[in-house]
Enzyme design. Structure first.
Site, PDB file in Angstrom:
ATOM      1  N   ASN A  11       5.518 -11.470  23.507  1.00 18.63           N
ATOM      2  CA  ASN A  11       7.062 -11.157  23.837  1.00 18.63           C
ATOM      3  C   ASN A  11       7.108 -10.392  25.207  1.00 18.63           C
ATOM      4  O   ASN A  11       8.387 -10.219  25.629  1.00 18.63           O
ATOM      5  CB  ASN A  11       7.632 -10.174  22.780  1.00 18.63           C
ATOM      6  CG  ASN A  11       6.708  -9.334  22.491  1.00 18.63           C
ATOM      7  OD1 ASN A  11       5.727  -9.233  22.423  1.00 18.63           O
ATOM      8  ND2 ASN A  11       7.525  -8.092  22.093  1.00 18.63           N
ATOM      9  N   ARG A  12       6.064  -9.885  25.628  1.00 14.79           N
ATOM     10  CA  ARG A  12       6.162  -8.913  27.018  1.00 14.79           C
ATOM     11  C   ARG A  12       4.719  -9.247  27.802  1.00 14.79           C
ATOM     12  O   ARG A  12       3.820  -9.821  27.174  1.00 14.79           O
ATOM     13  CB  ARG A  12       6.401  -7.530  26.804  1.00 14.79           C
ATOM     14  CG  ARG A  12       5.622  -6.875  25.887  1.00 14.79           C
ATOM     15  CD  ARG A  12       6.499  -5.539  25.418  1.00 14.79           C
ATOM     16  NE  ARG A  12       5.809  -4.859  24.371  1.00 14.79           N
ATOM     17  CZ  ARG A  12       4.860  -3.879  24.499  1.00 14.79           C
ATOM     18  NH1 ARG A  12       4.528  -3.477  25.811  1.00 14.79           N
ATOM     19  NH2 ARG A  12       4.166  -3.248  23.655  1.00 14.79           N
ATOM     20  N   ILE A  14       1.430  -9.606  29.962  1.00 18.09           N
ATOM     21  CA  ILE A  14       0.760 -10.867  30.119  1.00 18.09           C
ATOM     22  C   ILE A  14       0.874 -11.861  29.027  1.00 18.09           C
ATOM     23  O   ILE A  14       0.887 -13.328  29.737  1.00 18.09           O
ATOM     24  CB  ILE A  14      -0.984 -10.498  29.976  1.00 18.09           C
ATOM     25  CG1 ILE A  14      -1.173  -9.532  31.062  1.00 18.09           C
ATOM     26  CG2 ILE A  14      -1.735 -11.801  30.184  1.00 18.09           C
ATOM     27  CD1 ILE A  14      -2.533  -8.848  30.888  1.00 18.09           C
ATOM     28  N   ARG A  34       6.212  -8.259  17.314  1.00 15.39           N
ATOM     29  CA  ARG A  34       6.442  -7.255  16.100  1.00 15.39           C
ATOM     30  C   ARG A  34       7.903  -7.185  15.583  1.00 15.39           C
ATOM     31  O   ARG A  34       8.243  -6.843  14.515  1.00 15.39           O
ATOM     32  CB  ARG A  34       5.809  -6.077  16.038  1.00 15.39           C
ATOM     33  CG  ARG A  34       4.245  -6.236  15.849  1.00 15.39           C
ATOM     34  CD  ARG A  34       3.311  -4.958  15.833  1.00 15.39           C
ATOM     35  NE  ARG A  34       3.664  -4.269  17.575  1.00 15.39           N
ATOM     36  CZ  ARG A  34       2.872  -3.329  17.661  1.00 15.39           C
ATOM     37  NH1 ARG A  34       2.087  -2.498  17.055  1.00 15.39           N
ATOM     38  NH2 ARG A  34       2.978  -2.963  19.257  1.00 15.39           N
ATOM     39  N   ASP A  48       2.425  -9.202  12.777  1.00 19.74           N
ATOM     40  CA  ASP A  48       1.712  -8.011  13.032  1.00 19.74           C
ATOM     41  C   ASP A  48       0.393  -8.713  12.892  1.00 19.74           C
ATOM     42  O   ASP A  48      -0.095  -8.828  11.684  1.00 19.74           O
ATOM     43  CB  ASP A  48       2.348  -6.679  12.010  1.00 19.74           C
ATOM     44  CG  ASP A  48       1.354  -5.706  12.582  1.00 19.74           C
ATOM     45  OD1 ASP A  48       0.389  -5.639  12.914  1.00 19.74           O
ATOM     46  OD2 ASP A  48       1.948  -4.492  12.428  1.00 19.74           O
ATOM     47  N   VAL A  49      -0.627  -8.711  13.847  1.00 20.34           N
ATOM     48  CA  VAL A  49      -1.988  -9.260  13.662  1.00 20.34           C
ATOM     49  C   VAL A  49      -2.821  -8.271  12.790  1.00 20.34           C
ATOM     50  O   VAL A  49      -3.951  -8.679  12.375  1.00 20.34           O
ATOM     51  CB  VAL A  49      -2.369  -9.461  14.949  1.00 20.34           C
ATOM     52  CG1 VAL A  49      -1.859 -10.473  15.758  1.00 20.34           C
ATOM     53  CG2 VAL A  49      -2.696  -8.185  15.825  1.00 20.34           C
ATOM     54  N   GLY A  77      -2.478  -6.635  21.791  1.00 27.42           N
ATOM     55  CA  GLY A  77      -3.800  -5.432  22.297  1.00 27.42           C
ATOM     56  C   GLY A  77      -3.055  -4.274  22.316  1.00 27.42           C
ATOM     57  O   GLY A  77      -1.942  -4.305  22.835  1.00 27.42           O
ATOM     58  N   TYR A 140     -11.506   0.823  22.925  1.00 28.82           N
ATOM     59  CA  TYR A 140     -10.884  -0.364  23.508  1.00 28.82           C
ATOM     60  C   TYR A 140     -11.922  -1.197  24.052  1.00 28.82           C
ATOM     61  O   TYR A 140     -11.987  -2.271  23.811  1.00 28.82           O
ATOM     62  CB  TYR A 140      -9.772   0.154  24.611  1.00 28.82           C
ATOM     63  CG  TYR A 140      -9.100  -1.080  25.331  1.00 28.82           C
ATOM     64  CD1 TYR A 140      -8.082  -1.751  24.815  1.00 28.82           C
ATOM     65  CD2 TYR A 140      -9.540  -1.520  26.709  1.00 28.82           C
ATOM     66  CE1 TYR A 140      -7.447  -2.792  25.696  1.00 28.82           C
ATOM     67  CE2 TYR A 140      -8.852  -2.305  27.502  1.00 28.82           C
ATOM     68  CZ  TYR A 140      -8.082  -2.915  26.962  1.00 28.82           C
ATOM     69  OH  TYR A 140      -7.203  -4.192  27.481  1.00 28.82           O
ATOM     70  N   LYS A 144     -12.801  -5.156  23.135  1.00 28.44           N
ATOM     71  CA  LYS A 144     -12.878  -6.221  24.076  1.00 28.44           C
ATOM     72  C   LYS A 144     -14.205  -6.920  24.386  1.00 28.44           C
ATOM     73  O   LYS A 144     -14.429  -8.118  24.351  1.00 28.44           O
ATOM     74  CB  LYS A 144     -12.542  -5.753  25.285  1.00 28.44           C
ATOM     75  CG  LYS A 144     -10.973  -5.089  25.495  1.00 28.44           C
ATOM     76  CD  LYS A 144      -9.998  -6.475  24.866  1.00 28.44           C
ATOM     77  CE  LYS A 144      -8.496  -6.182  24.795  1.00 28.44           C
ATOM     78  NZ  LYS A 144      -7.603  -7.205  24.492  1.00 28.44           N
TER      79      LYS A 144
HETATM   80  P1  NDP Z   1       1.365  -4.766  26.585  1.00 28.10           P
HETATM   81  O1  NDP Z   1       1.102  -3.416  26.292  1.00 28.10           O
HETATM   82  O2  NDP Z   1       2.435  -5.238  27.861  1.00 28.10           O
HETATM   83  O3  NDP Z   1       2.012  -5.963  25.492  1.00 28.10           O
HETATM   84  C1  NDP Z   1       0.949  -5.848  24.432  1.00 28.10           C
HETATM   85  C2  NDP Z   1       1.598  -6.944  23.353  1.00 28.10           C
HETATM   86  O4  NDP Z   1       0.662  -6.940  22.226  1.00 28.10           O
HETATM   87  C3  NDP Z   1       2.816  -6.888  23.172  1.00 28.10           C
HETATM   88  O5  NDP Z   1       3.741  -8.072  22.844  1.00 28.10           O
HETATM   89  C4  NDP Z   1       2.797  -6.353  21.674  1.00 28.10           C
HETATM   90  O6  NDP Z   1       3.628  -6.521  20.793  1.00 28.10           O
HETATM   91  C5  NDP Z   1       1.389  -7.066  21.215  1.00 28.10           C
HETATM   92  N1  NDP Z   1       1.132  -6.234  20.118  1.00 28.10           N
HETATM   93  C6  NDP Z   1       0.204  -5.021  20.070  1.00 28.10           C
HETATM   94  N2  NDP Z   1       0.082  -4.410  18.759  1.00 28.10           N
HETATM   95  C7  NDP Z   1       0.325  -5.485  17.940  1.00 28.10           C
HETATM   96  C8  NDP Z   1      -0.043  -5.989  16.720  1.00 28.10           C
HETATM   97  N3  NDP Z   1      -0.396  -5.233  15.822  1.00 28.10           N
HETATM   98  N4  NDP Z   1       0.609  -7.208  16.158  1.00 28.10           N
HETATM   99  C9  NDP Z   1       1.127  -7.927  17.107  1.00 28.10           C
HETATM  100  N5  NDP Z   1       1.372  -7.864  18.200  1.00 28.10           N
HETATM  101  C10 NDP Z   1       0.612  -6.517  18.732  1.00 28.10           C
HETATM  102  O7  NDP Z   1      -0.139  -5.196  27.328  1.00 28.10           O
HETATM  103  P2  NDP Z   1      -0.502  -6.339  28.507  1.00 28.10           P
HETATM  104  O8  NDP Z   1       0.575  -7.460  28.571  1.00 28.10           O
HETATM  105  O9  NDP Z   1      -0.806  -5.643  29.538  1.00 28.10           O
HETATM  106  O10 NDP Z   1      -1.691  -6.804  27.679  1.00 28.10           O
HETATM  107  C11 NDP Z   1      -1.880  -8.109  26.861  1.00 28.10           C
HETATM  108  C12 NDP Z   1      -3.324  -8.422  26.725  1.00 28.10           C
HETATM  109  O11 NDP Z   1      -4.261  -8.180  27.951  1.00 28.10           O
HETATM  110  C13 NDP Z   1      -4.054  -7.111  25.787  1.00 28.10           C
HETATM  111  O12 NDP Z   1      -4.981  -7.783  24.897  1.00 28.10           O
HETATM  112  C14 NDP Z   1      -4.761  -6.148  26.613  1.00 28.10           C
HETATM  113  O13 NDP Z   1      -5.854  -5.572  26.120  1.00 28.10           O
HETATM  114  C15 NDP Z   1      -5.086  -7.460  27.850  1.00 28.10           C
HETATM  115  N6  NDP Z   1      -5.515  -6.801  29.154  1.00 28.10           N
HETATM  116  C16 NDP Z   1      -4.544  -5.989  29.717  1.00 28.10           C
HETATM  117  C17 NDP Z   1      -4.909  -5.414  31.022  1.00 28.10           C
HETATM  118  C18 NDP Z   1      -3.804  -4.882  31.837  1.00 28.10           C
HETATM  119  O14 NDP Z   1      -4.271  -4.186  33.076  1.00 28.10           O
HETATM  120  N7  NDP Z   1      -2.667  -4.814  31.444  1.00 28.10           N
HETATM  121  C19 NDP Z   1      -6.132  -5.895  31.673  1.00 28.10           C
HETATM  122  C20 NDP Z   1      -7.240  -6.575  30.903  1.00 28.10           C
HETATM  123  C21 NDP Z   1      -6.836  -7.023  29.411  1.00 28.10           C
HETATM  124  P3  NDP Z   1       5.089  -5.480  20.684  1.00 28.10           P
HETATM  125  O15 NDP Z   1       6.052  -5.483  21.732  1.00 28.10           O
HETATM  126  O16 NDP Z   1       5.565  -5.794  19.427  1.00 28.10           O
HETATM  127  O17 NDP Z   1       4.535  -4.110  20.749  1.00 28.10           O
END
Ligand code: NDP
Length: 234
Positions: A11-12, A14, A34, A48-49, A77, A140, A144
């Site tokens: 939803n937001r 990456i 979520r 919710d994963v 994540g 974290y 990963k």
């Molecule tokens: P954001 O914080 O922007 O988005 C995280 C996403 O994960 C949201 O959609 C969130 O949903 C969802 N999420 C979190 N917890 C849960 C849960 N329990 N169940 C279902 N969905 C969940 O993060 P990014 O877009 O930056 O990151 C996306 C992925 O890329 C992650 O795995 C992150 O670790 C990885 N990553 C990011 C980097 C970065 O620099 N940003 C670098 C390397 C890896 P909700 O909106 O409901 O909270």
């Protein structure tokens, strides 16, 4: 042909960039969030994963709409950064539960349909820090790194069924997650990145589109960095 794609946490950030890229390529894409709030041009299911029943329900709804999931992008994540001495059991367990066990739950549910179809693509969104390490992020980084072991085990376990399992390891990407970092931390990170800039989420999405697409049919168990050179040598 349009494939059935599910992106967790799409939803937001990456995940959203990945979903938009795959949808633009003609795939049927559902994202989980979520809140379950609607999104422009993409189907959304609540999930919710951390909860296997919620993962199961999200897949059931997705399958009803667009058929069995052929491409799973396990992207959801979280971070809960803390120095080890101050890191609570809860900080450690919560991050592992979402990032690693959440990916396991989604993959376990996805392979049911993939095994029947005898094809599928599992794509796990890890991070450069999984192999590079990151002070203050032991929980974290461990989660990963765990995704690499998970993905490679599934590559061995499911290869004979035509299912590939790969990891994308982004470096630092412009998103809500990195916006929360203190300025001096951001500057230190950028000084270590050979390309000298953050990635755009779309650059991570391009690697995912490749791994999910027809040109990557013989790639499995790979860890593809999208990190501007930060982690080279892994
Ligand atoms: P954001 O914080 O922007 O988005 C995280 C996403 O994960 C949201 O959609 C969130 O949903 C969802 N999420 C979190 N917890 C849960 C849960 N329990 N169940 C279902 N969905 C969940 O993060 P990014 O877009 O930056 O990151 C996306 C992925 O890329 C992650 O795995 C992150 O670790 C990885 N990553 C990011 C980097 C970065 O620099 N940003 C670098 C390397 C890896 P909700 O909106 O409901 O909270």
């Amino acid at each position: 042909m349009a494939r059935s794609v599910l992106v967790t946490g799409g939803n937001r950030g990456i995940g959203l960039a990945i979903a938009r890229r795959l949808a633009a390529g003609g795939d049927s894409v559902t994202v989980t969030s979520r809140s379950g709030e609607p999104l422009d041009g993409l189907a959304v299911v609540r999930c919710d994963v951390r909860d296997a029943a919620s993962v199961d329900a999200a897949f059931a709804e997705t399958e009803k709409r667009q058929g069995p999931v052929e491409v799973l992008v396990a992207n959801a994540g979280v971070t809960r950064d803390q120095l080890l001495a101050l890191m609570s059991e809860d900080d450690f367990a919560a991050v592992l539960d979402t990032n690693l066990a959440g990916a396991y739950r989604a993959a376990r549910r996805a392979v049911r349909g993939m095994m029947r179809m005898r094809r599928g693509r599992l794509i796990f969104i890890s991070s450069v820090v999984g192999l590079y390490g990151s002070g203050g992020q032991a929980n974290y980084a461990a989660s990963k790194a765990g995704l690499v072991g998970l993905a490679r085990s599934l590559a061995r376990e499911l290869g004979s069924r035509g299912i590939t399992s790969n990891v994308v390891a982004p470096g630092f990407v412009d998103s809500d997650m990195t916006a929360a970092l203190p300025e001096e931390r951001k500057a230190a990170i950028l000084s270590a990145v050979p390309l000298g800039r953050y990635a755009a989420a779309e650059e991570v999405a391009a690697a995912v589109a490749f791994l999910g697409g027809p040109d990557a049919g013989y790639i499995t168990g790979a860890v593809i960095p999208v990190d501007g050179g930060l982690g080279m040598g892994h």
